[in-house]
Design an enzyme around this catalytic site. Structure first.
Site, short mmCIF file in Angstrom:
data_model
loop_
_atom_site.label_atom_id
_atom_site.label_comp_id
_atom_site.label_asym_id
_atom_site.label_seq_id
_atom_site.Cartn_x
_atom_site.Cartn_y
_atom_site.Cartn_z
N HIS A 187 0.71 -1.39 -0.01
CA HIS A 187 -0.17 0.09 0.14
C HIS A 187 0.68 1.09 0.05
O HIS A 187 0.61 2.29 -0.75
CB HIS A 187 -0.96 0.03 1.15
N HIS A 205 -4.88 6.11 -5.29
CA HIS A 205 -6.31 6.99 -4.53
C HIS A 205 -6.60 8.16 -5.35
O HIS A 205 -5.77 8.65 -6.25
CB HIS A 205 -5.59 7.61 -3.07
N HIS A 214 -7.75 -1.94 -4.36
CA HIS A 214 -8.09 -2.49 -3.01
C HIS A 214 -8.43 -3.82 -3.09
O HIS A 214 -8.36 -4.67 -2.00
CB HIS A 214 -8.62 -1.49 -2.10
N HIS A 338 -14.97 6.54 3.78
CA HIS A 338 -13.46 5.92 3.62
C HIS A 338 -12.42 6.71 4.22
O HIS A 338 -11.72 6.39 5.40
CB HIS A 338 -12.91 5.40 2.33
N HIS A 342 -10.49 6.41 8.17
CA HIS A 342 -9.06 6.41 8.44
C HIS A 342 -8.64 7.23 9.40
O HIS A 342 -7.81 7.16 10.33
CB HIS A 342 -8.25 6.70 6.99
N PHE A 359 -1.31 7.37 4.47
CA PHE A 359 -1.40 6.10 3.55
C PHE A 359 -0.31 5.29 3.77
O PHE A 359 -0.17 4.18 3.66
CB PHE A 359 -1.45 6.70 2.14
N HIS A 372 -11.35 -2.00 4.67
CA HIS A 372 -11.40 -2.05 3.12
C HIS A 372 -12.36 -3.47 2.64
O HIS A 372 -12.96 -3.13 1.56
CB HIS A 372 -9.99 -2.15 2.43
#
Length: 592
Positions: A187, A205, A214, A338, A342, A359, A372
């Site tokens: 990732h 992203h 993902h 989303h 996070h 990230f 996810h």
């Protein structure tokens, strides 16, 4: 051709979980989050019910699916005018211009990753081990489907198996590509600038690649776990944050350091049953738990239904091999919830909101994969909601390639086209209530609106403006009638520092005092959220331009404004407002 060492053979034991409690009975919020599996075990009725039939899931190609479409670009332009129009709102450029799909990244040129929201380098390499070779991945056939369970509903046997699998992954040699931290680096590499595309940072992203990347990532992660415990039926859980019973940090992660699912870098204030805020912007919503749950359901309704009637509104804007990211943009679910989740999980005590809040470090928290897994479920659910909610037929999307290590430590190349049907990959999701489908925000205001579009200034007078305070204006609509098959958009042209976290809410027909604690009202249109980007240069800021689009046809009808020529718009900054300037506001009508 790389294949799996063992095919998935799942759900033959008919294990399921009780979901008998009513998801909409909020009279006692403390009861919302009871773990149904614990009570079910005591009753002896623990069973798993899959959301889809396994029949026909033997690796077949769905003849009606777009996953195998080979579309001539000229025919796309001539025969898919509706979708072309929907794509065309992304900066006004022709999305079917002669461009190439994104190829698999060149691992030999993988470089240093940069921590989001900073100019700091990641203090370790995010690049995978590489011997110079990879092969095309061949999806195995499946006799039955595996079921991914809801995290709040798993039993102790499942939990022990999950912990064992993660522990074994953590115990693999550090240079094994299946190792827990090597998997986390996958990732980091794709999302923090380690890979280059057309001599610029490659970022999956903020684009239409968010969902397929993902999905593939979790697919191989899951198969690695299966191989480590020699159980091809094992599946990752999903954090059921769209269901009131799942709107807390799952109990299975809320443990001490003795658990392999533990991560020390989480927001400690959001543990022990603290109710999740799907629209979290860095500050706590002081509403009670009952109101938070209603807000969450309203957010889900807006992001899955109201604001996502067209493919690119849901998936995000195109990114092609030329890596022209200036017109990129998130789809509805990536934007909120989303991004919000996070940030909600990430630890504010750390320098960069690690682990989940950045990230580069997000996948070091086992919660990431559970989160996810539900994001992936949203893709599957969205396509069942009707209308034009279908996968993207653009060949540049379908033929984009990624590289992953499989459970045999083989580096394999995959394409987006092969993952658009989750059942083709051998899994489905445990059936859980989706109360947000029928949770359309309602009118709460008593009495007449104190102000109207006629009593405020036009957008052309107020804008451009820095969003450091609540800003209100009216927008003159381009048309007061929207033909069938088209969608009206409210477009906001933005200029902002994309290295900063930014979040603001949009309301239509709102009164002078905006009640930001309650989003389950008809006036709430949606939210903009920017998680920090990563760039090649070392500048402390990066000004970017983007158009944020909200679908408003349904909203105008619900507000009784479909015949009005002006719309009253209120923008409420929640985080980073001083870093964004709203240049222009207008409406547009697109094919959908």
């Amino acid at each position: 051709m790389a294949t799996s060492t063992h095919p998935i053979i799942s759900c033959t034991k008919n294990i399921s979980f009780s979901t008998k409690s009513s998801p909409l009975n909020f009279s006692r919020p403390s009861q919302i989050f009871l773990n149904p599996s614990r009570a079910a075990e005591r009753r002896g009725d623990v069973k798993i019910r899959c959301a889809a039939s396994p029949e026909g899931a033997d690796g077949r190609q769905n003849p009606d699916s777009l996953s195998s479409a080979k579309l001539d670009r000229r025919n796309v332009l001539l025969g898919l005018g509706g979708l072309y129009g929907a794509y065309n709102f992304a900066g006004g450029s022709n999305p079917f211009a002669l461009a190439d799909p994104i190829p698999a990244p060149d691992i030999s040129k993988c470089g240093t990753a940069i921590i989001s929201n900073s100019t700091d380098e990641v203090p370790y390499s995010c690049c995978p081990p590489f011997d110079g070779t990879f092969v095309d991945y061949k999806i195995p056939t499946f006799s039955t489907l595996n079921c991914r369970p809801a995290a709040h509903a798993v039993d102790d046997d499942y939990l022990n198996k999950y912990k064992t699998a993660i522990q074994k992954m953590k115990e693999l040699p550090a240079d094994d590509p299946r190792n827990f931290y090597q998997q986390a680096n996958v990732h980091c590499a794709y999302c923090n600038g380690a890979y280059q595309l057309n001599d610029k940072s490659y970022q999956i992203h903020f684009t239409w690649l968010f969902f397929p990347f993902h999905r593939w990532y979790l697919y191989f992660y899951e198969r690695i776990l299966q191989s480590l415990i020699d159980d091809p039926t094992f599946t990752l859980p999903y954090w059921n944050w769209d269901n009131p019973q799942g709107m807390i940090l799952p109990e299975i992660f809320d443990d001490d350091e003795s658990s392999p699912l533990y991560d020390q870098y989480r927001n400690q204030d959001h543990r022990n049953g603290y109710v999740l805020d799907l629209a979290y912007a860095g500050e706590e919503n002081t509403a009670n738990d009952f109101q938070k749950v209603k807000n969450n359901l309203a957010v889900m309704y807006r992001q899955m239904l109201t604001n996502a009637p067209c493919p690119l509104l849901f998936f995000g804007k195109p990114l092609r091999a030329d890596n022209d990211s200036e017109n990129s943009g998130m789809g509805t679910i990536e934007n909120v919830p989303h991004n919000s989740i996070h940030r909600w999980v990430g630890d504010p005590r750390t320098a960069h909101n690690e682990d989940m809040g950045n990230f580069y470090s997000a996948a070091k928290d086992p919660v990431f994969y559970c989160h996810h897994s539900n994001v992936d479920r949203m893709w599957t659910l969205w396509k069942t909601l009707g209308g034009n909610r279908t996968d993207i037929p653009d060949t540049d999307w379908l033929q984009t390639e990624f590289l992953f290590y499989d459970e045999t430590k083989t580096l394999v190349k995959v394409k987006v086209a092969d993952c658009v049907d989750n059942e083709r990959l051998g899994y489905t999701f445990q059936d859980m209530p989706t109360p947000w489908k029928n949770f359309k925000p309602t009118r709460k205001r008593k009495g007449k609106l104190k102000r109207t579009a006629k009593s405020v200034s036009a957008s052309t007078t107020v804008l451009p403006a820095t969003l450091d305070k609540i800003t209100t204006f009216y927008v003159t609509r381009s048309s007061t009638s929207t033909p069938a098959g088209k969608e009206e958009l409210l477009d906001l042209d933005l200029e902002y520092d994309d290295t900063q976290f930014i979040r603001f809410d949009v309301f239509l027909n709102e009164d002078e005092e905006v009640n930001t604690k309650e989003l389950d009202r008809i006036e709430y249109a949606g939210s903009f959220s920017n998680l920090p980007h990563v760039h090649d240069d070392t500048s402390t800021s990066k000004v970017t331009t983007s158009t944020f689009s909200l679908a408003i046809s349904e909203l105008l009808q619900d507000l009784g404004l479909q015949g009005d020529d002006k719309i009253l718009v209120t923008l409420v900054p929640k985080a980073g407002g001083s870093c964004v300037t709203v240049k222009k506001a207008y409406t547009d009508t697109i094919d959908c």
